[in-house]
Design a protein around this motif. Structure first.
Motif, PDB file in Angstrom:
ATOM      1  N   ALA A 175      28.524  37.018  27.977  1.00  0.00           N
ATOM      2  CA  ALA A 175      28.381  35.560  27.937  1.00  0.00           C
ATOM      3  C   ALA A 175      28.307  35.081  26.493  1.00  0.00           C
ATOM      4  N   THR A 176      28.630  33.821  26.332  1.00  0.00           N
ATOM      5  CA  THR A 176      28.455  33.131  25.059  1.00  0.00           C
ATOM      6  C   THR A 176      27.695  31.846  25.343  1.00  0.00           C
ATOM      7  N   LYS A 177      26.665  31.620  24.560  1.00  0.00           N
ATOM      8  CA  LYS A 177      25.879  30.390  24.670  1.00  0.00           C
ATOM      9  C   LYS A 177      26.275  29.517  23.487  1.00  0.00           C
ATOM     10  N   GLU A 178      26.881  28.374  23.761  1.00  0.00           N
ATOM     11  CA  GLU A 178      27.389  27.526  22.681  1.00  0.00           C
ATOM     12  C   GLU A 178      26.278  26.986  21.789  1.00  0.00           C
ATOM     13  N   ARG A 179      25.137  26.675  22.352  1.00  0.00           N
ATOM     14  CA  ARG A 179      24.007  26.180  21.565  1.00  0.00           C
ATOM     15  C   ARG A 179      22.943  27.271  21.469  1.00  0.00           C
ATOM     16  N   TYR A 180      23.256  28.309  20.763  1.00  0.00           N
ATOM     17  CA  TYR A 180      22.377  29.473  20.604  1.00  0.00           C
ATOM     18  C   TYR A 180      21.353  29.237  19.507  1.00  0.00           C
ATOM     19  N   ALA A 181      21.793  28.607  18.407  1.00  0.00           N
ATOM     20  CA  ALA A 181      20.907  28.353  17.262  1.00  0.00           C
ATOM     21  C   ALA A 181      21.240  26.993  16.664  1.00  0.00           C
ATOM     22  N   LEU A 182      20.231  26.339  16.125  1.00  0.00           N
ATOM     23  CA  LEU A 182      20.422  25.061  15.434  1.00  0.00           C
ATOM     24  C   LEU A 182      19.989  25.252  13.985  1.00  0.00           C
ATOM     25  N   ILE A 183      20.971  25.191  13.076  1.00  0.00           N
ATOM     26  CA  ILE A 183      20.692  25.425  11.660  1.00  0.00           C
ATOM     27  C   ILE A 183      21.258  24.262  10.850  1.00  0.00           C
ATOM     28  N   ASP A 184      20.406  23.606  10.108  1.00  0.00           N
ATOM     29  CA  ASP A 184      20.796  22.452   9.288  1.00  0.00           C
ATOM     30  C   ASP A 184      21.564  21.420  10.105  1.00  0.00           C
ATOM     31  N   GLU A 199      20.108  45.210  26.753  1.00  0.00           N
ATOM     32  CA  GLU A 199      20.749  43.966  26.334  1.00  0.00           C
ATOM     33  C   GLU A 199      20.424  43.658  24.878  1.00  0.00           C
ATOM     34  N   VAL A 200      21.355  42.983  24.230  1.00  0.00           N
ATOM     35  CA  VAL A 200      21.143  42.494  22.867  1.00  0.00           C
ATOM     36  C   VAL A 200      21.934  41.202  22.730  1.00  0.00           C
ATOM     37  N   ASN A 201      21.405  40.252  21.968  1.00  0.00           N
ATOM     38  CA  ASN A 201      22.167  39.028  21.711  1.00  0.00           C
ATOM     39  C   ASN A 201      22.317  38.844  20.208  1.00  0.00           C
ATOM     40  N   VAL A 202      23.446  38.236  19.831  1.00  0.00           N
ATOM     41  CA  VAL A 202      23.836  38.157  18.429  1.00  0.00           C
ATOM     42  C   VAL A 202      24.401  36.763  18.138  1.00  0.00           C
ATOM     43  N   ARG A 203      23.926  36.160  17.058  1.00  0.00           N
ATOM     44  CA  ARG A 203      24.508  34.888  16.639  1.00  0.00           C
ATOM     45  C   ARG A 203      25.976  35.120  16.273  1.00  0.00           C
ATOM     46  N   ALA A 204      26.830  34.189  16.660  1.00  0.00           N
ATOM     47  CA  ALA A 204      28.282  34.390  16.556  1.00  0.00           C
ATOM     48  C   ALA A 204      28.798  34.497  15.127  1.00  0.00           C
ATOM     49  N   ASP A 205      28.009  34.105  14.138  1.00  0.00           N
ATOM     50  CA  ASP A 205      28.483  34.241  12.754  1.00  0.00           C
ATOM     51  C   ASP A 205      28.085  35.583  12.132  1.00  0.00           C
ATOM     52  N   ARG A 206      27.505  36.466  12.891  1.00  0.00           N
ATOM     53  CA  ARG A 206      27.081  37.776  12.389  1.00  0.00           C
ATOM     54  C   ARG A 206      28.119  38.825  12.800  1.00  0.00           C
ATOM     55  N   THR A 244      23.398  21.843  12.724  1.00  0.00           N
ATOM     56  CA  THR A 244      24.618  22.333  13.357  1.00  0.00           C
ATOM     57  C   THR A 244      24.278  23.412  14.384  1.00  0.00           C
ATOM     58  N   TYR A 245      24.835  23.246  15.586  1.00  0.00           N
ATOM     59  CA  TYR A 245      24.646  24.279  16.601  1.00  0.00           C
ATOM     60  C   TYR A 245      25.591  25.444  16.333  1.00  0.00           C
ATOM     61  N   LEU A 246      25.065  26.652  16.461  1.00  0.00           N
ATOM     62  CA  LEU A 246      25.883  27.852  16.334  1.00  0.00           C
ATOM     63  C   LEU A 246      25.852  28.601  17.656  1.00  0.00           C
ATOM     64  N   PRO A 247      26.995  29.128  18.092  1.00  0.00           N
ATOM     65  CA  PRO A 247      27.005  29.907  19.334  1.00  0.00           C
ATOM     66  C   PRO A 247      26.409  31.301  19.129  1.00  0.00           C
ATOM     67  N   GLY A 248      26.053  31.913  20.228  1.00  0.00           N
ATOM     68  CA  GLY A 248      25.562  33.287  20.217  1.00  0.00           C
ATOM     69  C   GLY A 248      26.167  34.048  21.381  1.00  0.00           C
ATOM     70  N   HIS A 249      26.315  35.349  21.194  1.00  0.00           N
ATOM     71  CA  HIS A 249      26.916  36.192  22.220  1.00  0.00           C
ATOM     72  C   HIS A 249      25.855  37.114  22.827  1.00  0.00           C
ATOM     73  N   PHE A 250      25.984  37.340  24.122  1.00  0.00           N
ATOM     74  CA  PHE A 250      25.070  38.202  24.856  1.00  0.00           C
ATOM     75  C   PHE A 250      25.822  39.462  25.287  1.00  0.00           C
ATOM     76  N   TYR A 251      25.218  40.599  24.982  1.00  0.00           N
ATOM     77  CA  TYR A 251      25.839  41.893  25.268  1.00  0.00           C
ATOM     78  C   TYR A 251      24.946  42.710  26.196  1.00  0.00           C
ATOM     79  N   VAL A 252      25.576  43.564  26.978  1.00  0.00           N
ATOM     80  CA  VAL A 252      24.837  44.476  27.845  1.00  0.00           C
ATOM     81  C   VAL A 252      25.509  45.847  27.811  1.00  0.00           C
ATOM     82  N   LYS A 253      24.696  46.866  27.976  1.00  0.00           N
ATOM     83  CA  LYS A 253      25.198  48.236  28.129  1.00  0.00           C
ATOM     84  C   LYS A 253      24.477  48.813  29.337  1.00  0.00           C
ATOM     85  N   TYR A 254      25.252  49.217  30.334  1.00  0.00           N
ATOM     86  CA  TYR A 254      24.653  49.811  31.528  1.00  0.00           C
ATOM     87  C   TYR A 254      24.357  51.276  31.243  1.00  0.00           C
ATOM     88  N   LEU A 255      23.133  51.646  31.397  1.00  0.00           N
ATOM     89  CA  LEU A 255      22.697  52.995  31.037  1.00  0.00           C
ATOM     90  C   LEU A 255      22.797  53.977  32.194  1.00  0.00           C
TER      91      LEU A 255
END
Length: 183
Positions: free
Chosen positions: A159-168, A136-143, A170-181
């Motif tokens: 999945a997407t978490k709408e409140r992944y990060a709080l910067i200045d 698994e890896v998660n990535v802030r949505a602006d990256r 402002t909440y930024l969303p983040g995305h969650f990824y998975v790869k089945y090995l």
């Protein structure tokens, strides 16, 4: 006959590897790359660079945690990025099949050489070698580049978490990824 001269630059030498101890300028290089990544917004949860002593303590600590494997990227010998393979703690028996990639970054000036892709491949290879079934890896949505890398490497956004990060403020969303090995 006119001849045009082109300035020749030495080819960049790239390498990724597992790091078990800091040698030479590794720790200083890693701290400097971390600061540059934080300033560029890739701070894996830091907004402002902490003190050099705090960064040094952080990276030394990573090497002491048995559930973590640190992979590093080098550009012409200088340490410029990392990815950690983070195993679940021993008391998480039901989640012991899955492992996560964290603190995944390359210093801004060192991008464009395939180092991030190589770091992710190294982490995946180790996860497979160690018998994990999911990565698994998660990535802030602006990256955008990180999301493109994850998706281009066969990860599925689950999945997407709408409140992944709080910067200045402002909440930024983040995305969650998975790869089945194991598929």
């Amino acid at each position: 006959m006119n001849k045009t001269r082109t300035k020749q630059y030495p080819a960049a030498v790239t390498e990724t590897q597992e790091l078990k101890t800091f040698q030479g300028s590794d720790l200083e290089d890693l701290c400097n790359a971390t600061i540059e990544a934080i300033v560029d917004g890739e701070g894996f949860s830091w907004i402002k660079p902490p003190s050099m002593s705090a960064l040094q303590a952080y990276w030394r600590g990573v090497l002491l945690i048995p559930e973590r494997t640190l992979f590093v990227a080098r550009l012409s010998g200088e340490l410029v990025g990392t990815a950690q393979l983070i195993r679940p703690p021993s008391n998480n028996e039901t989640g012991a099949f899955s492992v996560e990639v964290g603190t995944f970054f390359v210093a801004p000036w060192a991008r464009g050489h395939g180092l991030a892709r190589s770091l992710l491949a190294d982490a995946e290879a180790r996860a497979r070698q160690d018998g994990f079934k999911s990565l698994e890896v998660n990535v802030r949505a602006d990256r955008e580049a990180a999301m493109s890398l994850a998706e281009g490497s066969g990860f599925t956004r689950w999945a997407t978490k709408e409140r992944y990060a709080l910067i200045d403020g402002t909440y930024l969303p983040g995305h969650f990824y998975v790869k089945y090995l194991d598929q």
